[in-house]
Scaffold this motif. Structure first.
Motif, PDB file in Angstrom:
ATOM      1  N   TYR A 196       0.799  -1.232   0.000  1.00 58.70           N
ATOM      2  CA  TYR A 196       0.000   0.000   0.000  1.00 58.70           C
ATOM      3  C   TYR A 196       0.831   1.283   0.000  1.00 58.70           C
ATOM      4  O   TYR A 196       0.262   2.370  -0.174  1.00 58.70           O
ATOM      5  N   GLY A 197       2.148   1.172   0.197  1.00 60.52           N
ATOM      6  CA  GLY A 197       2.993   2.351   0.190  1.00 60.52           C
ATOM      7  C   GLY A 197       3.019   3.083   1.519  1.00 60.52           C
ATOM      8  O   GLY A 197       2.395   2.667   2.504  1.00 60.52           O
ATOM      9  N   GLU A 198       3.724   4.199   1.536  1.00 63.03           N
ATOM     10  CA  GLU A 198       3.922   4.972   2.768  1.00 63.03           C
ATOM     11  C   GLU A 198       2.639   5.630   3.273  1.00 63.03           C
ATOM     12  O   GLU A 198       2.572   6.053   4.428  1.00 63.03           O
ATOM     13  N   LYS A 199       1.623   5.702   2.441  1.00 59.99           N
ATOM     14  CA  LYS A 199       0.388   6.392   2.826  1.00 59.99           C
ATOM     15  C   LYS A 199      -0.286   5.752   4.031  1.00 59.99           C
ATOM     16  O   LYS A 199      -1.089   6.401   4.710  1.00 59.99           O
ATOM     17  N   ILE A 200       0.021   4.471   4.320  1.00 59.43           N
ATOM     18  CA  ILE A 200      -0.655   3.797   5.435  1.00 59.43           C
ATOM     19  C   ILE A 200       0.100   3.929   6.749  1.00 59.43           C
ATOM     20  O   ILE A 200      -0.305   3.345   7.754  1.00 59.43           O
ATOM     21  N   ALA A 201       1.202   4.698   6.754  1.00 61.90           N
ATOM     22  CA  ALA A 201       2.052   4.767   7.943  1.00 61.90           C
ATOM     23  C   ALA A 201       1.293   5.167   9.199  1.00 61.90           C
ATOM     24  O   ALA A 201       1.555   4.654  10.289  1.00 61.90           O
ATOM     25  N   ASP A 202       0.315   6.062   9.073  1.00 61.10           N
ATOM     26  CA  ASP A 202      -0.404   6.577  10.248  1.00 61.10           C
ATOM     27  C   ASP A 202      -1.451   5.616  10.785  1.00 61.10           C
ATOM     28  O   ASP A 202      -1.972   5.830  11.882  1.00 61.10           O
ATOM     29  N   TYR A 203      -1.786   4.584  10.011  1.00 63.73           N
ATOM     30  CA  TYR A 203      -2.823   3.666  10.498  1.00 63.73           C
ATOM     31  C   TYR A 203      -2.447   2.190  10.324  1.00 63.73           C
ATOM     32  O   TYR A 203      -3.317   1.316  10.297  1.00 63.73           O
ATOM     33  N   THR A 204      -1.138   1.924  10.244  1.00 63.56           N
ATOM     34  CA  THR A 204      -0.690   0.532  10.163  1.00 63.56           C
ATOM     35  C   THR A 204      -1.136  -0.256  11.388  1.00 63.56           C
ATOM     36  O   THR A 204      -1.510  -1.428  11.287  1.00 63.56           O
ATOM     37  N   GLY A 205      -1.090   0.388  12.565  1.00 62.25           N
ATOM     38  CA  GLY A 205      -1.479  -0.304  13.792  1.00 62.25           C
ATOM     39  C   GLY A 205      -2.904  -0.808  13.739  1.00 62.25           C
ATOM     40  O   GLY A 205      -3.200  -1.938  14.159  1.00 62.25           O
ATOM     41  N   MET A 223      -4.164  -4.739  13.856  1.00 55.79           N
ATOM     42  CA  MET A 223      -5.164  -5.202  14.823  1.00 55.79           C
ATOM     43  C   MET A 223      -6.304  -5.926  14.113  1.00 55.79           C
ATOM     44  O   MET A 223      -6.805  -6.953  14.581  1.00 55.79           O
ATOM     45  N   LEU A 224      -6.724  -5.403  12.974  1.00 54.61           N
ATOM     46  CA  LEU A 224      -7.775  -6.041  12.195  1.00 54.61           C
ATOM     47  C   LEU A 224      -7.327  -7.423  11.712  1.00 54.61           C
ATOM     48  O   LEU A 224      -8.055  -8.416  11.853  1.00 54.61           O
ATOM     49  N   ILE A 225      -6.127  -7.486  11.123  1.00 59.37           N
ATOM     50  CA  ILE A 225      -5.626  -8.756  10.601  1.00 59.37           C
ATOM     51  C   ILE A 225      -5.574  -9.813  11.696  1.00 59.37           C
ATOM     52  O   ILE A 225      -6.074 -10.937  11.537  1.00 59.37           O
TER      53      ILE A 225
END
Length: 294
Positions: free
Chosen positions: A137-146, A150-152
């Motif tokens: 997904y690229g760097e755009k997901i950095a703020d919500y990787t956590g 948790m979902l996975i």
């Protein structure tokens, strides 16, 4: 010969622990099952607790090896992540007894050493998630990787419990694609402005909580040890492994000095950037030592 006998003892013990629990299984029952004397048992393991830890190390190493095999298949990022998400379900069909024990022990720690083994594996898992999610997904997901992690883990753990404990007839082969579709939904939602729940990087939280009692040098040494162990199962030539091992050994020797020569450390750390799996470790080490990655 010794390794083969240790494996036999481990496999006997895991079967009995799954049936009766760790506390209710005696060493005598284990040796009876694998056909050796109690005296012989202590030639391989100093205690039942040591055997318990060896079981987790043995099975975690198998899963680690399988993930590295997939990493080395040179698949497109999305296909690779989907395939990697299937690993626990593959392993479940082969190692049901281990999963029974694992699901008990992840909630109830028997001793400090076992908890450390689990924490090390959890750290590796978080680093693995971050690297692979970023590839897809690229760097755009950095703020919500956590939130994504948790979902996975929530979905994956729930289906594992449903299959293992509740004996539901679920086609596990469908779960990885289902999870990937849910990740897509989350990414789309966050891009439209939904506020993330996790405000901090999960890897940073984990490292802080689990390693706060260690000095900076000890933290860095622990990360280097993880890299060394991963290197052993990576698909590199002997010459490449020897060179990379030499870099890690050099960095460990630098840590033993009264004062770390930061510029030397920085330069040698750059030699590990050819291994993308090490990126998260290099970043963490650089942060601990106040270095800029080259």
């Amino acid at each position: 010969m010794k390794a083969r006998k240790q494996k036999e003892i481990i496999e006997s013990a895991i079967k009995l622990f799954a049936e009766n629990g760790f506390t209710n299984t005696s060493i005598q029952e284990i040796v009876n099952d694998c056909g050796i004397s109690k005296g012989a048992f202590y030639n391989y393991f100093p205690s039942k607790e040591a055997l318990h830890i060896a079981i987790f190390e043995y099975y975690f190493e198998q899963m680690r090896t399988r993930t590295h095999e997939i990493d080395n298949e040179q698949l497109p990022p999305r296909e690779k992540l989907t395939k990697l998400l299937s690993v626990p379900f593959e392993q479940l069909t082969q190692q049901k007894d281990f999963f029974m024990v694992y699901m008990r022990e992840q909630s109830f720690s028997i001793n400090k050493e076992l908890r450390q083994v689990m924490e090390k594996t959890q750290f590796e898992m978080l680093a693995w998630y971050q690297n692979n999610l970023k590839e897809v997904y690229g760097e755009k997901i950095a703020d919500y990787t956590g939130d994504i992690i948790m979902l996975i883990e929530g979905i994956r753990s729930s289906y594992l419990v449903a299959i293992l404990i509740q004996d539901l007839q679920i086609d596990a082969a469908l779960v990885p694609t289902f999870i990937m579709n849910r990740i897509d939904d989350m990414v789309d939602s966050f891009e439209k402005g939904e506020e993330p729940i996790m405000k901090r990087n999960l890897l940073n939280i984990f490292t802080q909580n689990s390693l706060d009692t260690l000095s900076i040098s000890e933290k860095v040494s622990s990360l280097l040890e993880d890299m060394h162990e991963q290197l052993e199962v990576m698909n590199f030539s002997d010459e490449q492994k020897e060179g990379l091992t030499g870099v890690i050994d050099f960095l460990n020797r630098e840590l033993e000095k009264p004062a770390i020569e930061k510029y030397t450390f920085q330069g040698m750390l750059a030699n590990l950037k050819t291994v993308k799996e090490f990126d998260i470790y290099r970043e963490k080490i650089a942060n601990l030592l106040g270095l800029q990655l080259l």
